[in-house]
Design a protein around this motif. Structure first.
Motif, mmCIF file in Angstrom:
data_model
loop_
_atom_site.group_PDB
_atom_site.id
_atom_site.type_symbol
_atom_site.label_atom_id
_atom_site.label_comp_id
_atom_site.label_asym_id
_atom_site.label_seq_id
_atom_site.Cartn_x
_atom_site.Cartn_y
_atom_site.Cartn_z
ATOM 1 N N THR A 1 24.401 44.344 39.163
ATOM 2 C CA THR A 1 25.786 44.725 39.400
ATOM 3 C C THR A 1 26.098 45.968 38.577
ATOM 4 O OG1 THR A 1 26.509 43.225 37.650
ATOM 5 C CG2 THR A 1 26.441 42.350 39.886
ATOM 6 N N PHE A 2 27.305 46.476 38.703
ATOM 7 C CA PHE A 2 27.691 47.661 37.939
ATOM 8 C C PHE A 2 29.183 47.632 37.676
ATOM 9 C CE2 PHE A 2 28.166 48.740 42.379
ATOM 10 C CZ PHE A 2 29.347 49.467 42.444
ATOM 11 N N SER A 3 29.608 48.442 36.738
ATOM 12 C CA SER A 3 31.024 48.593 36.434
ATOM 13 C C SER A 3 31.367 50.077 36.447
ATOM 14 C CB SER A 3 31.354 47.979 35.064
ATOM 15 O OG SER A 3 30.610 48.626 34.042
ATOM 16 N N VAL A 4 32.643 50.372 36.664
ATOM 17 C CA VAL A 4 33.107 51.761 36.719
ATOM 18 C C VAL A 4 34.204 51.949 35.689
ATOM 19 C CG1 VAL A 4 34.132 53.556 38.155
ATOM 20 C CG2 VAL A 4 32.553 51.900 39.170
ATOM 21 N N THR A 5 34.067 52.977 34.877
ATOM 22 C CA THR A 5 35.089 53.328 33.897
ATOM 23 C C THR A 5 35.495 54.779 34.119
ATOM 24 O OG1 THR A 5 33.384 53.915 32.274
ATOM 25 C CG2 THR A 5 34.262 51.668 32.186
ATOM 26 N N GLY A 6 36.667 55.124 33.622
ATOM 27 C CA GLY A 6 37.187 56.479 33.788
ATOM 28 C C GLY A 6 38.558 56.428 34.423
ATOM 29 N N PRO A 7 39.256 57.540 34.386
ATOM 30 C CA PRO A 7 40.642 57.548 34.887
ATOM 31 C C PRO A 7 40.712 57.578 36.409
ATOM 32 C CG PRO A 7 40.013 59.739 34.172
ATOM 33 C CD PRO A 7 38.854 58.845 33.838
ATOM 34 N N LEU A 8 41.468 56.669 36.960
ATOM 35 C CA LEU A 8 41.825 56.709 38.371
ATOM 36 C C LEU A 8 43.266 57.233 38.431
ATOM 37 C CD1 LEU A 8 40.324 53.304 39.491
ATOM 38 C CD2 LEU A 8 39.560 55.565 40.246
ATOM 39 N N TYR B 1 26.273 58.420 35.888
ATOM 40 C CA TYR B 1 25.576 57.124 35.955
ATOM 41 C C TYR B 1 24.943 56.801 34.601
ATOM 42 C CZ TYR B 1 26.018 57.626 41.029
ATOM 43 O OH TYR B 1 26.503 57.780 42.296
ATOM 44 N N ASN B 2 25.265 55.633 34.090
ATOM 45 C CA ASN B 2 24.623 55.137 32.874
ATOM 46 C C ASN B 2 23.655 54.011 33.226
ATOM 47 O OD1 ASN B 2 25.960 56.852 31.147
ATOM 48 N ND2 ASN B 2 27.589 55.391 30.655
ATOM 49 N N PRO B 3 22.498 53.960 32.563
ATOM 50 C CA PRO B 3 21.520 52.912 32.900
ATOM 51 C C PRO B 3 21.902 51.566 32.308
ATOM 52 C CG PRO B 3 20.706 54.253 31.097
ATOM 53 C CD PRO B 3 21.997 54.886 31.538
ATOM 54 N N VAL C 1 29.644 55.222 36.236
ATOM 55 C CA VAL C 1 29.098 54.001 36.841
ATOM 56 C C VAL C 1 27.976 53.495 35.944
ATOM 57 C CG1 VAL C 1 27.976 53.019 38.866
ATOM 58 C CG2 VAL C 1 29.684 54.832 39.143
ATOM 59 N N THR C 2 28.166 52.312 35.382
ATOM 60 C CA THR C 2 27.205 51.764 34.428
ATOM 61 C C THR C 2 26.567 50.500 34.988
ATOM 62 O OG1 THR C 2 28.491 52.620 32.569
ATOM 63 C CG2 THR C 2 26.878 50.903 32.078
ATOM 64 N N ALA C 3 25.253 50.523 35.091
ATOM 65 C CA ALA C 3 24.535 49.326 35.524
ATOM 66 C C ALA C 3 24.683 48.237 34.470
ATOM 67 C CB ALA C 3 23.062 49.645 35.753
ATOM 68 N N THR C 4 24.830 47.008 34.924
ATOM 69 C CA THR C 4 25.047 45.886 34.011
ATOM 70 C C THR C 4 23.743 45.494 33.327
ATOM 71 O OG1 THR C 4 26.777 45.065 35.466
ATOM 72 C CG2 THR C 4 25.911 43.519 33.830
ATOM 73 N N THR C 5 23.801 45.367 32.018
ATOM 74 C CA THR C 5 22.656 44.835 31.275
ATOM 75 C C THR C 5 22.784 43.318 31.255
ATOM 76 O OG1 THR C 5 22.317 46.800 29.925
ATOM 77 C CG2 THR C 5 21.541 44.702 29.021
ATOM 78 N N GLN C 6 21.807 42.634 31.811
ATOM 79 C CA GLN C 6 21.903 41.186 31.923
ATOM 80 C C GLN C 6 20.517 40.552 31.965
ATOM 81 O OE1 GLN C 6 23.404 39.723 35.760
ATOM 82 N NE2 GLN C 6 23.268 41.814 36.555
ATOM 83 N N THR C 7 20.513 39.267 31.747
ATOM 84 C CA THR C 7 19.282 38.482 31.750
ATOM 85 C C THR C 7 19.337 37.482 32.893
ATOM 86 O OG1 THR C 7 19.000 38.713 29.361
ATOM 87 C CG2 THR C 7 17.842 36.908 30.423
ATOM 88 N N MET C 8 18.228 37.394 33.637
ATOM 89 C CA MET C 8 18.136 36.487 34.771
ATOM 90 C C MET C 8 16.881 35.638 34.637
ATOM 91 S SD MET C 8 18.997 39.202 37.829
ATOM 92 C CE MET C 8 20.527 40.165 37.854
ATOM 93 N N THR C 9 16.806 34.596 35.430
ATOM 94 C CA THR C 9 15.619 33.749 35.478
ATOM 95 C C THR C 9 14.899 33.989 36.798
ATOM 96 O OG1 THR C 9 16.627 32.055 34.086
ATOM 97 C CG2 THR C 9 14.754 31.372 35.427
ATOM 98 N N TYR C 10 13.592 34.083 36.732
ATOM 99 C CA TYR C 10 12.773 34.347 37.920
ATOM 100 C C TYR C 10 13.089 33.356 39.031
ATOM 101 C CZ TYR C 10 8.637 34.420 40.911
ATOM 102 O OH TYR C 10 7.785 34.465 41.984
ATOM 103 N N ASN C 11 13.281 33.873 40.259
ATOM 104 C CA ASN C 11 13.496 32.991 41.408
ATOM 105 C C ASN C 11 12.693 33.418 42.628
ATOM 106 O OD1 ASN C 11 14.824 35.222 42.403
ATOM 107 N ND2 ASN C 11 16.760 34.192 42.802
ATOM 108 N N GLY C 12 11.781 34.372 42.439
ATOM 109 C CA GLY C 12 10.909 34.781 43.526
ATOM 110 C C GLY C 12 11.459 35.885 44.400
ATOM 111 N N ALA C 13 12.677 36.342 44.137
ATOM 112 C CA ALA C 13 13.285 37.387 44.960
ATOM 113 C C ALA C 13 13.599 38.602 44.098
ATOM 114 C CB ALA C 13 14.564 36.868 45.616
#
Length: 565
Positions: free
Chosen positions: A220-227, A270-272, A203-215
């Motif tokens: 989000t996250f993604s999952v890799t590996g064999p199902l 878990y990956n950061p 389970v890897t947390a998404t690396t992303q950029t956001m703009t401040y909105n006061g909250a």
């Protein structure tokens, strides 16, 4: 022994090796069936009268398990090689089959038990396949487990696994001990396909950029590996992920999830990820403002657009001229300055930046200060060089050096240069210009200019008034009262004096008996006044500033600056 063996007894106990090339059929009564020496057979068939059949010898080599009918008894069978279930196997007390090879439920085979709990356990040190469809195993009062692994390795997946038609949930990392006939742990409830190996879901947390909105921002996250074996994320992972909520303020946050579980016993890693919250851009505008030279100017108020409700942010207004910042003082140069927002302050200011476009700068205007003046009377004797009276300026800013230029005017309001041969008579002395180090920041009252323009046109007005004298021709106010007089007369300053001729339209100053002058009467400051205007001027209060005094009917009030009521 014989190639086919059939035994029937109340109790069957086999202590030595039983070797039959094709078929071994054992039928027992209530005493059941046991063996310790091992059975070798192409097909094994078992029957008891509600008794157990326990064939747990590791030496058993049975190719197929045919019809098994134990009534209320239980079946336990260990086998040393591949095993196929070809007939119906019924044991109400439960079924436990383990084989050191591949395990197959053939097309005609089936297993049934009415026991509760885990009624059927099948364990293969090899592959598992089902050719009997969804009816291959029936456990109406309990559940079943099927274990499979790579031959000789409980930490590896089986070479083949085909449960076609059987419906159950996978369960990993639960190795079967073929010596003791037990699993390392009890799988979760329900029908289960059990494996000794354990796949890992990352389970890897998404690396992303956001703009401040006061909250606070949820990542989000993604999952890799064999199902494996039909699993989906919905079946493999459950629970609410935690640890992926960043603080609301601007900054970079390294987030690592936690809290998920797996009913199938997948390993979860878990990956950061990094969430970067960037400042929000604010547009700004600054209101125009004005001041008078000699007072400390206050820039216009800044308005910010886009501030999140509840945040405390204010714009810092910078005043500049010709792109150079200016620190305002009481004697800042008269002129126009630009007002811009150059910074932000407040408890949440660090969450914002100023937008580069879409802004509106304001204008700060520092106006010239108007000075009032008075010129002292002067006298001279014909034949000598006249000296004009000294001018006194009122309203100068402390520290400024400003002087007034005095000009003499004759009765026709023409400027003259006094000299020894200047005609005898009275002349007006008027301050007409300023000079000095900071004279450009002040202006002189120029009421006389309005009167001058009117008097220059009196010839034209006289012609249009049948040669009569106009009101303006006979008036002369004291210096400093010209604007007040002009405000009172208004357009009637150009009206003729005397009664209106017959059959003539227009406005005329016919005159009346002058009443007693009011307090501060304007008439007291008009040196030359035709009698037709005396009544009007007697009832006009003339003050420096309007003091809201009560006026009687017919009375007016005018300030020296020309404000009339």
């Amino acid at each position: 022994m014989a190639e086919n063996i059939a035994l029937n007894a109340v109790t069957i106990g086999i202590t030595g090796m039983m070797n039959a090339g094709t078929l071994v059929a054992l039928g027992a009564g209530s005493g059941g069936i046991t063996e310790t020496g091992g059975i070798t057979a192409g097909t094994l068939m078992l029957t008891t009268t509600n008794a157990d059949a326990t064939l747990g010898s590791a030496a058993n080599t049975i190719a197929s398990l045919g019809t098994v009918s134990l009534g209320g008894g239980a079946l336990r069978l260990a086998n040393s090689g591949d095993l196929a279930i070809t007939g119906p196997v019924a044991a109400a007390g439960g079924v436990r089959l383990q084989t050191l090879g591949d395990l197959t439920i053939a097309a005609g085979g089936s297993i049934g038990s009415t026991a509760s709990g885990t009624a059927v356990v099948l364990a293969a040190d090899g592959s598992f396949s089902n050719a009997a469809g969804s009816s291959a195993i029936k456990t109406p009062n309990g559940s079943w487990l099927i274990y499979s692994q790579a031959q000789g390795s409980n930490g590896a997946a089986p070479t083949s696994f085909s449960p076609d038609g059987l419906t159950g949930s996978n369960y990993f990392n639960d190795a079967f001990n073929f010596t003791t006939g037990t699993l390392a742990a009890q799988p979760n409830s329900g029908n289960r396909f059990v494996f000794g190996f354990q796949p890992t879901l990352t389970v890897t947390a998404t690396t992303q950029t956001m703009t401040y909105n006061g909250a606070a921002r949820a990542d989000t996250f993604s999952v890799t590996g064999p199902l494996l074996y039909g699993d989906t994320l919905a079946t493999a992972l459950s629970g609410a992920i935690r640890g992926l909520t960043a603080a609301k303020n601007v900054g970079s946050y390294v987030l690592t999830g936690n809290g998920l579980t797996s009913d199938q016993n997948y390993a979860i890693a878990y990956n950061p990820g990094t969430v970067t919250i960037n400042p929000k851009a604010l547009n700004w505008s600054v209101a125009d403002a004005a001041s008078i030279y000699g007072t400390l100017a206050t820039p216009g108020a800044a308005t910010l657009s886009g501030v999140v409700t509840g945040d405390t942010v204010a714009g810092t207004v910078t005043v500049s001229q010709n792109a150079t910042p200016v620190s305002l003082v009481f004697n800042s140069t008269a002129g126009t300055y630009q007002e811009s927002v150059t910074g932000l302050t407040g408890g949440t200011a660090s969450n914002y930046v100023l937008a580069n476009t879409g802004n509106h700068a304001g204008a700060l205007t520092v106006n010239q200060k108007v000075l009032t003046w008075a010129v002292a009377d002067a006298a001279s004797v014909y034949g000598s060089q006249p000296s004009l009276g000294a001018a006194t300026l009122t309203g100068l800013v402390a520290g400024d050096t400003v002087m007034a230029t005095v000009t003499a005017f004759n009765n026709s309001n023409a400027a003259i240069t006094p000299g020894p041969s200047t005609a005898v008579g009275g002349y007006h002395e008027i301050a007409t210009a300023l000079a000095g180090a900071r004279a450009e920041h002040a202006g002189v009252d120029r009421e006389y200019q309005a009167l001058l323009r009117d008097r220059e046109a009196r010839a034209r007005q006289s012609a249009s008034a049948q040669g009569r004298v106009l009101a303006l021709d006979g008036l002369r106010a004291e210096p400093g009262y010209e604007r007040a007089l002009a405000a009172v007369l208004g357009r009637d300053a150009k009206s003729p004096l005397g009664p209106a001729p017959a059959n003539t339209d227009g406005r005329f100053w016919a005159g009346a008996v002058p009443p007693a002058p009011v307090t501060d009467s304007l008439a007291a400051h008009v040196r030359e006044c035709p009698p037709e205007l005396a009544a009007r001027l007697a009832l006009v209060h003339c003050v420096t500033a309007d003091d809201d005094r009560t006026l009687a009917p017919g009375e007016w009030l005018v300030t020296r600056g020309g404000a009339l009521r």
